[in-house]
Motif scaffolding. Structure first.
Motif, PDB file in Angstrom:
ATOM      1  N   SER A  42       0.826  -1.203   0.000  1.00  0.00           N
ATOM      2  CA  SER A  42       0.000   0.000   0.000  1.00  0.00           C
ATOM      3  C   SER A  42       0.860   1.252   0.000  1.00  0.00           C
ATOM      4  N   GLN A  93      -7.335   1.971   1.330  1.00  0.00           N
ATOM      5  CA  GLN A  93      -6.312   0.989   0.975  1.00  0.00           C
ATOM      6  C   GLN A  93      -6.526  -0.317   1.714  1.00  0.00           C
ATOM      7  N   LEU A  94      -6.419  -1.403   0.958  1.00  0.00           N
ATOM      8  CA  LEU A  94      -6.539  -2.742   1.533  1.00  0.00           C
ATOM      9  C   LEU A  94      -5.182  -3.426   1.455  1.00  0.00           C
ATOM     10  N   ASP A 116     -12.650   2.432  -6.407  1.00  0.00           N
ATOM     11  CA  ASP A 116     -12.077   1.087  -6.438  1.00  0.00           C
ATOM     12  C   ASP A 116     -13.082   0.063  -6.960  1.00  0.00           C
ATOM     13  N   LEU A 118     -15.441  -1.406  -5.384  1.00  0.00           N
ATOM     14  CA  LEU A 118     -15.509  -2.527  -4.420  1.00  0.00           C
ATOM     15  C   LEU A 118     -16.864  -2.683  -3.751  1.00  0.00           C
ATOM     16  N   ILE A 227       2.450  -7.840  -7.237  1.00  0.00           N
ATOM     17  CA  ILE A 227       3.440  -6.850  -6.757  1.00  0.00           C
ATOM     18  C   ILE A 227       3.975  -7.433  -5.460  1.00  0.00           C
ATOM     19  N   LEU A 240      10.951  -5.699  -6.326  1.00  0.00           N
ATOM     20  CA  LEU A 240       9.577  -6.093  -6.654  1.00  0.00           C
ATOM     21  C   LEU A 240       9.613  -7.194  -7.698  1.00  0.00           C
ATOM     22  N   PRO A 260       8.554  -4.363 -11.991  1.00  0.00           N
ATOM     23  CA  PRO A 260       7.609  -3.245 -12.142  1.00  0.00           C
ATOM     24  C   PRO A 260       7.506  -2.780 -13.598  1.00  0.00           C
ATOM     25  N   GLY A 261       6.682  -1.768 -13.827  1.00  0.00           N
ATOM     26  CA  GLY A 261       6.601  -1.153 -15.151  1.00  0.00           C
ATOM     27  C   GLY A 261       5.541  -1.755 -16.067  1.00  0.00           C
ATOM     28  N   GLY A 262       4.682  -2.599 -15.517  1.00  0.00           N
ATOM     29  CA  GLY A 262       3.615  -3.203 -16.320  1.00  0.00           C
ATOM     30  C   GLY A 262       2.253  -2.720 -15.868  1.00  0.00           C
TER      31      GLY A 262
HETATM   32  N1  LIG Z   1      -8.200  -0.503  -2.096  1.00  0.00           N
HETATM   33  C1  LIG Z   1      -7.062  -0.783  -2.705  1.00  0.00           C
HETATM   34  N2  LIG Z   1      -6.967  -0.686  -4.044  1.00  0.00           N
HETATM   35  C2  LIG Z   1      -5.789  -0.975  -4.682  1.00  0.00           C
HETATM   36  O1  LIG Z   1      -5.721  -0.900  -5.928  1.00  0.00           O
HETATM   37  C3  LIG Z   1      -4.652  -1.353  -3.896  1.00  0.00           C
HETATM   38  C4  LIG Z   1      -4.824  -1.414  -2.511  1.00  0.00           C
HETATM   39  N3  LIG Z   1      -6.024  -1.161  -1.959  1.00  0.00           N
HETATM   40  N4  LIG Z   1      -3.793  -1.751  -1.696  1.00  0.00           N
HETATM   41  C5  LIG Z   1      -2.467  -1.934  -2.232  1.00  0.00           C
HETATM   42  C6  LIG Z   1      -2.484  -2.459  -3.624  1.00  0.00           C
HETATM   43  C7  LIG Z   1      -1.163  -2.308  -4.332  1.00  0.00           C
HETATM   44  N5  LIG Z   1      -1.421  -1.434  -5.453  1.00  0.00           N
HETATM   45  C8  LIG Z   1      -0.430  -0.927  -6.285  1.00  0.00           C
HETATM   46  C9  LIG Z   1      -0.741  -0.177  -7.410  1.00  0.00           C
HETATM   47  C10 LIG Z   1       0.248   0.360  -8.198  1.00  0.00           C
HETATM   48  C11 LIG Z   1       1.573   0.135  -7.921  1.00  0.00           C
HETATM   49  C12 LIG Z   1       2.612   0.710  -8.801  1.00  0.00           C
HETATM   50  O2  LIG Z   1       2.495   1.817  -9.278  1.00  0.00           O
HETATM   51  N6  LIG Z   1       3.688  -0.002  -9.096  1.00  0.00           N
HETATM   52  C13 LIG Z   1       4.718   0.497  -9.965  1.00  0.00           C
HETATM   53  C14 LIG Z   1       5.886   1.070  -9.223  1.00  0.00           C
HETATM   54  C15 LIG Z   1       6.674   0.112  -8.398  1.00  0.00           C
HETATM   55  C16 LIG Z   1       7.830   0.785  -7.669  1.00  0.00           C
HETATM   56  O3  LIG Z   1       7.620   1.800  -7.027  1.00  0.00           O
HETATM   57  O4  LIG Z   1       8.939   0.266  -7.785  1.00  0.00           O
HETATM   58  C17 LIG Z   1       5.105  -0.607 -10.929  1.00  0.00           C
HETATM   59  O5  LIG Z   1       4.633  -1.746 -10.761  1.00  0.00           O
HETATM   60  O6  LIG Z   1       5.828  -0.334 -11.859  1.00  0.00           O
HETATM   61  C18 LIG Z   1       1.920  -0.616  -6.819  1.00  0.00           C
HETATM   62  C19 LIG Z   1       0.918  -1.155  -6.019  1.00  0.00           C
HETATM   63  C20 LIG Z   1      -2.752  -1.097  -5.466  1.00  0.00           C
HETATM   64  N7  LIG Z   1      -3.418  -1.658  -4.446  1.00  0.00           N
END
Ligand SMILES: Nc1nc(=O)c2c([nH]1)NC[C@@H]1CN(c3ccc(C(=O)N[C@@H](CCC(=O)O)C(=O)O)cc3)C=[N+]21
Ligand SMILES: [Mg+2]
Length: 291
Positions: A42, A93-94, A116, A118, A227, A240, A260-262
């Motif tokens: 989160s 956030q969950l 979200d 949800l 992730i 990651l 990451p990056g997807g």
């Molecule tokens: N209610 C709720 N909704 C969510 O959608 C939710 C949540 N809770 N809790 C946590 C998880 C995790 N999550 C992510 C989303 C984007 C990246 C993200 O941007 N990642 C990038 C950057 C990674 C980095 O910083 O290295 C990437 O994959 O390239 C990460 C984690 C959404 N979540």
């Protein structure tokens, strides 16, 4: 070697479109994020999201609460955000800390602000193919698939994972694309064999590198939603990784998303898109009520 999807670039162009539309509005969309405690996944999300919200011209409201926050206090915050006219989207956030009742908190979010997707209302709208708010990660996956594959009619899609946030809504969206959809999960027997039937494989189980190269049909499209933070080669450092063993899978798949990056950047872009959608609907409804 598979074609590797650049989710960062795709997300950037999505955000550019969102920013252009926000600039034409007579009001400023506002997105509130509530983080209770400090779940590591989160925290990555919150950090990236707040900056991008402001970059597209929206207001970002962050509420960081201690892990020991009570149910009553969290409910009161959600109700205050429901009533706040500057807030058009609410994301809690969950996972929440164990002592909190997640279902009751989600049920308290106004469906009109549920970016979200949800709430039972938005999940039901999605299941019935009606317009509501669609969960961000599933929406991001479908946008990537539509861009790469176009018409998906008749393709076998296997979704590994059955969460309300990702697995179930992705399955609904793939059905809408006329895919033949299988939902597999941690209790599925012969998971490797089932994965091997997939023309489209969605990995959303939250188990690092569970899905091996030899589970993948040659030429398949692989979307990795995982992730997972794991120890890196260097002592004391972490990195990651997804739910797919990327270095193997990239040799077999036709198209694949990296971690990451997807999918991650697409999730945030779709969150902003949902906030814009929610804001436009709320403001239009208000205008009608006043005239
Ligand atoms: N209610 C709720 N909704 C969510 O959608 C939710 C949540 N809770 N809790 C946590 C998880 C995790 N999550 C992510 C989303 C984007 C990246 C993200 O941007 N990642 C990038 C950057 C990674 C980095 O910083 O290295 C990437 O994959 O390239 C990460 C984690 C959404 N979540
Ligand atoms: Mg599961």
């Amino acid at each position: 070697m598979a074609d590797i999807i650049d989710g960062k670039i795709f997300a950037e162009s999505l955000r550019a479109g969102i920013a252009a539309e926000v600039a034409t509005l007579a009001f400023t969309p506002g997105l509130a994020v509530v983080l209770v405690g400090d779940d590591p996944a989160s925290k990555v999300y919150v950090a990236n999201k707040a900056r991008q919200t402001v970059e597209v011209g929206m207001r970002s409201f962050e509420h960081r609460l201690p892990a020991e926050t009570t149910q009553a206090d969290l409910l009161a915050l959600v109700q205050a955000l429901n009533a706040d006219a500057a807030v058009h989207g609410i994301l809690v956030q969950l996972p929440l800390p164990k002592h909190l009742n997640t279902e009751a908190i989600i049920a308290a979010i106004s469906p009109a602000k549920d970016v979200d997707g949800l709430t039972v209302t938005n999940a039901g709208l999605l299941a019935n193919g009606l317009p509501g708010l669609v969960p961000c990660t599933p929406l991001g996956c479908i946008l990537l698939l539509q861009d790469r594959l176009g018409d998906m009619t008749g393709l076998n899609a296997v979704v590994v994972g059955r969460s309300n946030l990702v697995g179930k809504p992705i399955a609904q969206l793939l059905l809408q694309q006329n895919c033949t959809v299988t939902i597999a999960h941690s209790k599925t027997r012969n998971l490797d064999q089932i994965c091997k039937t997939a023309d489209i494989l969605i990995a959303a189980v939250g188990r690092s590198e569970l899905i091996k190269g030899n589970w993948i049909k040659p030429g398949a499209t692989v979307i990795d939603v995982g992730i997972n933070r794991v120890p890196a080669a260097e002592p004391g450092k972490t990195k990651l990784v997804g739910d797919v063993a990327f270095s193997e899978a990239v040799q077999v798949a036709g198209i694949i998303t990296p971690v990451p990056g997807g999918v991650g950047p697409m999730t945030i872009a779709c969150l902003l898109r949902n906030a814009l959608t929610a804001a436009k609907r709320i403001e239009t409804t208000l205008e009608k009520e006043l005239s």
